[in-house]
Design an enzyme around this catalytic site. Structure first.
Site, PDB file in Angstrom:
ATOM      1  N   ASP A  94      70.175  74.728  53.407  1.00  0.00           N
ATOM      2  CA  ASP A  94      71.236  73.993  52.727  1.00  0.00           C
ATOM      3  C   ASP A  94      71.983  74.781  51.669  1.00  0.00           C
ATOM      4  O   ASP A  94      72.903  74.246  51.066  1.00  0.00           O
ATOM      5  CB  ASP A  94      70.663  72.732  52.086  1.00  0.00           C
ATOM      6  CG  ASP A  94      69.464  73.020  51.196  1.00  0.00           C
ATOM      7  OD1 ASP A  94      68.976  72.078  50.572  1.00  0.00           O
ATOM      8  OD2 ASP A  94      69.032  74.174  51.149  1.00  0.00           O
ATOM      9  N   SER A 144      58.572  84.928  45.785  1.00  0.00           N
ATOM     10  CA  SER A 144      57.795  85.988  45.144  1.00  0.00           C
ATOM     11  C   SER A 144      58.226  87.388  45.539  1.00  0.00           C
ATOM     12  O   SER A 144      57.946  88.349  44.811  1.00  0.00           O
ATOM     13  CB  SER A 144      56.301  85.809  45.454  1.00  0.00           C
ATOM     14  OG  SER A 144      56.078  85.778  46.856  1.00  0.00           O
ATOM     15  N   HIS A 195      52.729  91.639  49.159  1.00  0.00           N
ATOM     16  CA  HIS A 195      53.981  91.939  48.471  1.00  0.00           C
ATOM     17  C   HIS A 195      54.206  93.451  48.410  1.00  0.00           C
ATOM     18  O   HIS A 195      53.282  94.229  48.645  1.00  0.00           O
ATOM     19  CB  HIS A 195      53.968  91.346  47.063  1.00  0.00           C
ATOM     20  CG  HIS A 195      53.930  89.845  47.051  1.00  0.00           C
ATOM     21  ND1 HIS A 195      52.752  89.126  46.952  1.00  0.00           N
ATOM     22  CD2 HIS A 195      54.925  88.925  47.154  1.00  0.00           C
ATOM     23  CE1 HIS A 195      53.024  87.831  46.991  1.00  0.00           C
ATOM     24  NE2 HIS A 195      54.331  87.674  47.115  1.00  0.00           N
TER      25      HIS A 195
END
Length: 386
Positions: free
Chosen positions: A195, A79, A310
């Site tokens: 990964d 986000s 945010h």
């Protein structure tokens, strides 16, 4: 196996092309959702460097890629990269993803309208493919014409990153005007990861990946205002917000945060992810950053969206500038932001080294073991989980 020439940096409504949105003369930007539009302000001053030209020929080595050589920009993440609530000031803006102003790939207007990594690169490479042109709505289907090459998904974590990478590769291979084998690409990722590096390094030619070190999250507990929006923190980040100060639960969270930073740095240490045409670079500028403060010592809430978690456009711009600077600073000399109270000043690529820094610094084993006090077997468990 495909030849890999990659340099990597580790976020609905407008029918725009994926190579960015350009304002028409006299057009106003009105993306706010029941609040004050952050972008209705004076333009940023121009940013010019002595050398903004591409290399005489397309570079074949990841060590000699200039900003103007980059043809494609993309982003992976969560986000923070989809830019949830970034250009709204009420709780109703939180479902909106303001991708067009996202720090790493937003393509709204030009650099003078909003500072993003993509808009900085477009000063050097005007035909850059990938900047996000529009906002989207969380949970609704999107197309590349709306997201650009912002493959981030709100709510994703390390378990979902491989899905984003597959989507990115498929898009690169089929996108009109993009040469998958020949074009140099910059991919930025900020998400918990293990990964991505192994998955990408043999699959995406000519790519530089910037992996951005995660924030120290405890200081975000101090970002509070008496509003309904701020109460959302308790639902999507309860582990951070709810524990009492000095509690064992909070201490454990801080330790996990620090351990994650250490493991990520250890994972990317050395030449494991460095090849002739591919590099993964850890950009550490956020690892110790403190929230911005006003002169009276209180948190400057203008940097934060209505959910108090945010960032607004103001915060995204600082993230973009810090990332750009780290890309042109060598390992061991990369700037680490202490506080967002002090605005980041953009730097130009140096005359002596006009290229994005990609070569890792190899330390002696003794220095490495001293720097990382985590037991070696614990660190290796990260690789065993891939």
């Amino acid at each position: 196996m495909l030849p890999t020439r990659v340099l990597m940096v580790v976020c609905l409504l407008a029918p725009c092309h994926a190579d960015g949105f350009t304002l028409k003369e006299g057009e106003d930007f009105n993306q706010d959702v029941l609040g004050t539009d952050v972008l209705r302000r004076r333009l940023h001053p121009s940013f010019l460097c002595p050398d903004m030209s591409p290399s005489p020929t397309v570079p074949t080595s990841v060590e000699f890629v200039k900003a103007a050589d980059v043809k494609v920009i993309a982003a992976l993440g969560d986000s923070l990269t989809t830019a949830v609530g970034a250009n709204g000031s009420s709780i109703l803006s939180i479902p909106f993803e303001f991708r067009q102003v996202s720090w790493s790939i937003g393509g709204y207007g030009t650099y003078q309208h909003v500072i993003t990594l993509a808009n900085i690169f477009r000063l050097f490479s005007p035909r850059l493919l990938g900047p996000s042109p529009a906002r989207t709505f969380h949970g609704q289907p999107t197309t590349v014409n709306e997201t650009g090459f912002n493959f981030a998904v709100t709510g994703h974590n390390t378990l979902n990153v491989s899905d984003q990478i597959r989507h990115m590769i498929d898009t690169f291979k089929s996108y009109p005007g993009l040469s998958f084998e020949e074009d140099w690409k910059v991919v930025t990722m900020l998400i918990g990861m293990n990964d991505i590096c192994d998955y990408c390094k043999d699959k995406i030619p000519r790519t530089i990946v910037n992996v951005v070190q995660i924030l120290s999250m405890k200081p975000l507990r101090d970002v509070q205002r008496p509003t309904l929006g701020c109460q959302l923190q308790k639902s999507f980040c309860s582990c951070l917000v709810q524990p009492e100060e000095n509690s064992s639960e909070l201490k454990e969270l801080v330790e996990i945060n620090t351990e994650f930073q250490r493991r990520l740095e250890k994972l990317l240490h050395g030449e494991r992810f460095f090849k002739k045409d591919f590099a993964v670079v850890l950009q550490p500028y956020l690892e110790n950053a403190e929230p911005p403060q006003l002169p009276d010592g209180t948190i400057d809430l203008s940097f934060f969206a209505a959910d108090c978690f945010h960032f607004t456009v103001k915060g995204h711009e600082e993230l973009a500038k810090g990332l750009w600077n780290n890309m042109f600073q060598p390992v061991g000399e990369k700037e680490v932001i202490k506080t967002f109270s002090e605005r980041v000043k953009l730097i130009c690529p140096s005359k002596e080294h006009p290229y994005i820094y990609t070569r890792p610094r190899v330390e002696s084993s003794a220095a490495t073991l001293k720097r990382f006090s985590v037991p070696l077997m614990s660190l290796l468990s990260v690789f065993n989980s891939l």
